[in-house]
Design an enzyme around this catalytic site. Structure first.
Site, PDB file in Angstrom:
ATOM      1  N   TYR A  13      29.628  36.701  -3.112  1.00 58.62           N
ATOM      2  CA  TYR A  13      30.037  35.298  -3.068  1.00 58.62           C
ATOM      3  C   TYR A  13      31.448  35.211  -2.522  1.00 58.62           C
ATOM      4  O   TYR A  13      32.385  35.778  -3.089  1.00 58.62           O
ATOM      5  CB  TYR A  13      29.987  34.647  -4.459  1.00 58.62           C
ATOM      6  CG  TYR A  13      30.593  33.265  -4.415  1.00 58.62           C
ATOM      7  CD1 TYR A  13      29.996  32.264  -3.649  1.00 58.62           C
ATOM      8  CD2 TYR A  13      31.782  32.962  -5.077  1.00 58.62           C
ATOM      9  CE1 TYR A  13      30.564  31.003  -3.549  1.00 58.62           C
ATOM     10  CE2 TYR A  13      32.362  31.701  -4.978  1.00 58.62           C
ATOM     11  CZ  TYR A  13      31.745  30.728  -4.216  1.00 58.62           C
ATOM     12  OH  TYR A  13      32.314  29.485  -4.102  1.00 58.62           O
ATOM     13  N   ARG A  50       0.802  -1.236   0.000  1.00 56.84           N
ATOM     14  CA  ARG A  50       0.000   0.000   0.000  1.00 56.84           C
ATOM     15  C   ARG A  50       0.835   1.286   0.000  1.00 56.84           C
ATOM     16  O   ARG A  50       0.301   2.376  -0.130  1.00 56.84           O
ATOM     17  CB  ARG A  50      -0.974  -0.021   1.186  1.00 56.84           C
ATOM     18  CG  ARG A  50      -2.206  -0.871   0.892  1.00 56.84           C
ATOM     19  CD  ARG A  50      -3.181  -0.831   2.042  1.00 56.84           C
ATOM     20  NE  ARG A  50      -2.768  -1.685   3.142  1.00 56.84           N
ATOM     21  CZ  ARG A  50      -3.166  -1.527   4.400  1.00 56.84           C
ATOM     22  NH1 ARG A  50      -3.964  -0.521   4.728  1.00 56.84           N
ATOM     23  NH2 ARG A  50      -2.768  -2.363   5.338  1.00 56.84           N
TER      24      ARG A  50
END
Ligand code: UD1
Ligand code: CA
Length: 457
Positions: free
Chosen positions: A365, A15
């Site tokens: 960055y 299931r």
């Protein structure tokens, strides 16, 4: 008492509608089976054996570090058949504890109580009183209230189906007795399976008493059969963790919108966590820490008096005391920030150390860098650390000031107290205490006229 724990985990879990065997589906990012293992491994003097079948290899590969014996049940012919596969590994004097690999929230205290009910005249059985016992084996009791047998739903008579006391499947019994009963199991029943539950009737026939106990809640003994139950138990588990954190002094603005998929190894005082925060892996959080909404933190060490604003993503990073992060900041692996550091919005830091009191406040960055103390990095600064093949380091020494929109082409060093003019592309080392800049000169063209658009007639 020496314990042999047998965890049944051979079922497919049809299931779940999944390629993955059921016991590898996760709660709080940890496989169901690992939850069961982690709980049972806390029992002393315990040797753990796990019966696997469906996708056995995948299960053992995924959980290869568990110090257990794996036993394969080639065909899944029932819970009794599963335990039979382990029979020759059970010592007569052991107490055998049967657990299910798909019942993840069972508590240690419940198991300890169960084990305390076992002796050479008794079998301990964990039962659950249910509003709707549909699907469960039913506990059949005689007029004196003594358990006489378990009848599976599919084999139950109409009156037996009305019984609301269900079998959790979890039980404990002495090894020699169990082994003897296992040899007598048949499969003459509605499902043609070897039911472990049939040992209850055999025990009673042998004069063994069935001693029952119950878990605190129904959820504790709930098995996962489908993804609806999986999500239900995920929420139950998260609520338990949220409660426990609040009991330890953490403020959760909304405990229903908090997820811990891992652990907090060290927890300070007066931590406040806003909504939709996800903590993963192993974390350490200091005193007076505020974590803003929608922030994801994994394997982080966070110092005292840190404020993390909303929408940050932090992984394998260290944040020093009194630092401020975000909103919208990303600390990637090996970002190590000293105390009093400010990291602002749209700043990404990877594999870099940032020294005491340094600031990187906007749109930058910083990768593969060593940044000293009291450094100010202007908006839009990029460390160009990668040439497409190799990575190089950028070193920025104490007190340096990097003007906005600067590219630092690594390998490069900016000396102590150096200043870099805005808009520079720095390709060579910059000396201490001096201004360095590389910038096209500004000029104005006199007499220049902007072209004029012809109006259409
Ligand atoms: C079983 C019990 C039932 C109980 C219910 C609780 C039996 C016969 N019935 O029923 O009384 O109320 O659990 O959830 O024991 N497994 C194997 N090998 C097999 C069959 C099962 O390892 O051949 C494992 C499954 O992976 C699972 C557990 O045993 O972890 C239970 O199996 P499941 O098929 O779910 O049992 P139920 O029919 O629900
Ligand atoms: Ca089941």
């Amino acid at each position: 008492m020496k314990i042999t724990t047998i965890i049944l985990a051979a079922g497919k879990g049809t299931r779940m509608c999944s390629e993955l065997p059921k016991v590898l589906h996760k709660i709080a990012n940890k496989p169901l089976l690992q939850h069961v293992y982690d709980m049972s491994s806390q029992l002393e003097n315990n040797s753990i054996k796990i019966v696997i079948g469906h996708c056995a290899q995948l299960v053992t590969e995924t959980l290869k570090d568990l110090p257990v014996s794996w036993i394969e049940q080639k065909q899944q012919l029932g819970t009794g058949h599963a335990v039979q596969q382990v029979s020759d590994q059970i010592a007569d004097t052991d107490t055998v504890l049967i657990l299910y690999g798909d019942v993840p929230l069972l508590k240690l205290a419940t198991v300890k109580q169960l084990l305390s009910n076992v002796n050479d005249q008794s079998l301990a059985l964990l039962t659950v009183n249910l509003e709707n016992p549909n699907g469960y084996g039913r506990i059949v009791r005689n007029a004196e209230g003594k358990v006489t047998k378990i009848v599976e739903q599919k084999d139950a008579s109409a009156s037996e189906k009305l019984i609301t006391e269900g079998n959790t499947g979890i039980l404990a019994v002495q090894g020699d007795k169990l082994k003897q009963w296992l040899t007598q199991l048949g499969n003459n029943n509605a499902q043609g399976e070897y039911y472990l539950t049939d040992v209850i009737e055999m025990a009673v026939e042998n004069g063994v008493t069935i001693v029952t106990s119950q878990a605190e809640t129904e959820d504790e003994v709930l098995g996962v059969n489908d993804r609806i139950q999986l999500s239900h138990l995920e929420r139950v588990y998260q609520q338990q963790q949220a409660r426990s954190l609040m009991e330890q002094g953490v403020t959760l603005i909304d405990p229903a919108r908090f997820d811990l998929r891992g652990s907090i190894e060290s927890l300070g005082q007066d931590i406040e966590i806003d909504i939709n925060v996800i903590l993963e892996g192993k974390n350490r959080i200091g005193n007076n820490v505020k974590i803003g909404a929608n922030t994801q933190i994994k394997n982080a060490t966070i110092g005292d008096n840190v404020e993390i604003f909303a929408n940050c993503v932090i992984e394998n990073a260290v944040i020093g005391d009194n630092s401020r992060i975000g909103p919208f900041a990303r600390l990637r692996p090996d970002a190590v920030l000293a105390n009093d550091v400010h990291i602002g919005n749209f700043v990404e830091i990877k594999k870099s150390t940032v020294g005491l009191g340094s600031k990187i406040n906007h749109l930058s960055y910083i990768g593969d860098s060593t940044i000293g103390s009291k450094v100010n990095i202007g908006a839009g600064t990029i460390t160009c650390n990668y040439d497409g093949v190799n990575k190089f380091r950028t070193i920025i020494e104490d007190g340096a000031f990097i003007g906005s929109d600067t590219q630092l082409v690594a390998p490069v060093t900016v000396g102590k107290n150096a200043t870099i003019g805005a808009g520079s592309t720095i390709t060579r080392d910059c000396p201490e205490n001096q201004l360095t800049l590389s910038r096209g000169k500004q000029f104005t063209l006199s007499g220049w006229q902007r072209p004029v658009k012809q109006e259409k007639l």
